[in-house]
Design a protein around this motif. Structure first.
Motif, PDB file in Angstrom:
ATOM      1  N   ALA A 207       0.831  -1.203   0.000  1.00 32.65           N
ATOM      2  CA  ALA A 207       0.000   0.000   0.000  1.00 32.65           C
ATOM      3  C   ALA A 207       0.868   1.257   0.000  1.00 32.65           C
ATOM      4  CB  ALA A 207      -0.937  -0.003   1.211  1.00 32.65           C
ATOM      5  N   LYS A 208       1.941   1.238   0.778  1.00 32.76           N
ATOM      6  CA  LYS A 208       2.804   2.415   0.878  1.00 32.76           C
ATOM      7  C   LYS A 208       3.503   2.729  -0.437  1.00 32.76           C
ATOM      8  CE  LYS A 208       3.713   1.939   5.832  1.00 32.76           C
ATOM      9  NZ  LYS A 208       4.728   1.595   6.871  1.00 32.76           N
ATOM     10  N   THR A 209       3.739   1.707  -1.259  1.00 32.01           N
ATOM     11  CA  THR A 209       4.447   1.922  -2.521  1.00 32.01           C
ATOM     12  C   THR A 209       3.493   1.989  -3.715  1.00 32.01           C
ATOM     13  OG1 THR A 209       4.817  -0.479  -2.688  1.00 32.01           O
ATOM     14  CG2 THR A 209       6.566   0.852  -1.693  1.00 32.01           C
ATOM     15  N   THR A 210       2.197   2.095  -3.448  1.00 31.23           N
ATOM     16  CA  THR A 210       1.194   2.258  -4.500  1.00 31.23           C
ATOM     17  C   THR A 210       0.745   3.718  -4.507  1.00 31.23           C
ATOM     18  OG1 THR A 210       0.422  -0.029  -4.265  1.00 31.23           O
ATOM     19  CG2 THR A 210      -1.111   1.536  -5.278  1.00 31.23           C
ATOM     20  N   GLY A 244      -4.452   0.949  -8.812  1.00 34.55           N
ATOM     21  CA  GLY A 244      -4.119   2.084  -7.971  1.00 34.55           C
ATOM     22  C   GLY A 244      -2.853   2.802  -8.379  1.00 34.55           C
ATOM     23  N   GLY A 245      -2.408   2.567  -9.631  1.00 39.46           N
ATOM     24  CA  GLY A 245      -1.178   3.176 -10.126  1.00 39.46           C
ATOM     25  C   GLY A 245       0.067   2.402  -9.779  1.00 39.46           C
ATOM     26  N   ARG A 246      -0.077   1.173  -9.287  1.00 40.44           N
ATOM     27  CA  ARG A 246       1.084   0.426  -8.804  1.00 40.44           C
ATOM     28  C   ARG A 246       2.128   0.201  -9.891  1.00 40.44           C
ATOM     29  NH1 ARG A 246       2.853  -1.906  -4.490  1.00 40.44           N
ATOM     30  NH2 ARG A 246       4.152  -3.773  -4.589  1.00 40.44           N
ATOM     31  N   GLN A 247       1.701  -0.046 -11.121  1.00 39.31           N
ATOM     32  CA  GLN A 247       2.675  -0.309 -12.170  1.00 39.31           C
ATOM     33  C   GLN A 247       3.490   0.926 -12.558  1.00 39.31           C
ATOM     34  OE1 GLN A 247       1.214  -1.337 -16.036  1.00 39.31           O
ATOM     35  NE2 GLN A 247      -0.331   0.270 -16.088  1.00 39.31           N
ATOM     36  N   LEU A 248       3.082   2.092 -12.045  1.00 43.23           N
ATOM     37  CA  LEU A 248       3.823   3.311 -12.350  1.00 43.23           C
ATOM     38  C   LEU A 248       5.099   3.433 -11.528  1.00 43.23           C
ATOM     39  CD1 LEU A 248       0.768   5.767 -12.296  1.00 43.23           C
ATOM     40  CD2 LEU A 248       1.745   4.584 -14.284  1.00 43.23           C
ATOM     41  N   GLY A 249       5.129   2.696 -10.414  1.00 41.88           N
ATOM     42  CA  GLY A 249       6.247   2.831  -9.485  1.00 41.88           C
ATOM     43  C   GLY A 249       7.509   2.142  -9.966  1.00 41.88           C
TER      44      GLY A 249
END
Length: 249
Positions: A207-210, A244-249
């Motif tokens: 969650a923190k890295t999303t 939640g935008g996770r793949q952007l990280g």
């Protein structure tokens, strides 16, 4: 034209007793569809179907890696309802294997991962295609994973199988048009027990890295599946990412 009602439609959900499958079934049932929840255990499938909003629903047995089982399911559903409008492939399986541990990802596990996470989805579409085509407005939704785009996931073979689902949507979106649309819904980390060994600590770190600062819920994926059947009616052959935008990280 978009619609918010699926009244009169019949939806089959493979893996319907799992977290995402059950949430998708409940959401489609709320929109008026008759829903068939499938699983490997008859009693569990029947119990899951009994939890759905009131309607003409069924629990059924199917084995995603057994093509004969999928053909029998297609015939059973068509005989019972006289039609099939929506096929949702949520069935899947994985096991955590470090990507650098090449020996741990042995041939037997690779074959099982592809049989359950790619071949089975294709076989299900193959079995149901005549019924979906007959309605003139069939829909297939496969549940993939951003692992197929990022190459980061429970193991290398799982990532590859999910990438294969993205390509399958492109190929079959083209091949089955205009009578059947094919879409993928691709989540990131979802709060279910799908990946063995992941605990609340893993979820908190994820969650923190999303970018949207939480992990996905089964309902997030279910809502995207419902959108494929209602709002996104001019879409086919593509993948809808709900991470939640996770793949952007």
């Amino acid at each position: 034209m978009s619609t918010t009602s699926l009244s009169g439609k019949v939806a089959v959900i493979l893996g319907g007793t799992g977290g995402i499958g059950l949430a998708a079934g409940a959401t489609l049932a709320q929109l008026g569809a008759s829903v068939v929840l499938t699983g490997r255990d008859a009693d569990k499938a029947a119990s899951a179907a009994a939890t759905l909003p009131a309607g003409n629903h069924l629990g059924a047995v199917a084995e995603i890696s057994d093509s004969a089982s999928l053909r029998a399911l297609a015939d059973e559903v068509s005989h019972h309802y006289g039609r099939v409008d929506i096929l949702v492939n949520t069935a899947g399986f994985t096991r955590a294997v470090p990507h650098a541990d090449l020996d741990a990802l042995d041939d037997a596990l690779i074959d099982e991962l592809f049989a359950v996470n790619w071949r089975g989805q294709f076989a299900a579409i193959r079995a149901f295609a005549p019924h979906l085509r007959a309605t003139g407005d069939g829909l297939v939704v496969n549940v993939g994973s951003i692992a197929g785009r990022t190459g980061q996931g429970s193991n290398v073979a799982y990532c590859a199988a999910k990438a294969g689902l993205d390509v399958m949507a492109i190929s079959l979106g083209r091949a089955l048009a205009p009578h059947i649309r094919v879409l993928n819904v691709s989540p990131g980390v979802v709060d279910t027990g799908f990946v063995p060994g992941r605990d609340s600590g893993f979820n908190e770190r994820a969650a923190k890295t999303t970018p949207l600062k939480r992990i996905g819920q089964a309902q997030d994926v279910a809502d995207a599946i419902a959108a494929c059947a209602t709002s996104l009616r001019f879409a086919t052959g593509t993948t809808i990412v709900v991470d939640g935008g996770r793949q952007l990280g």
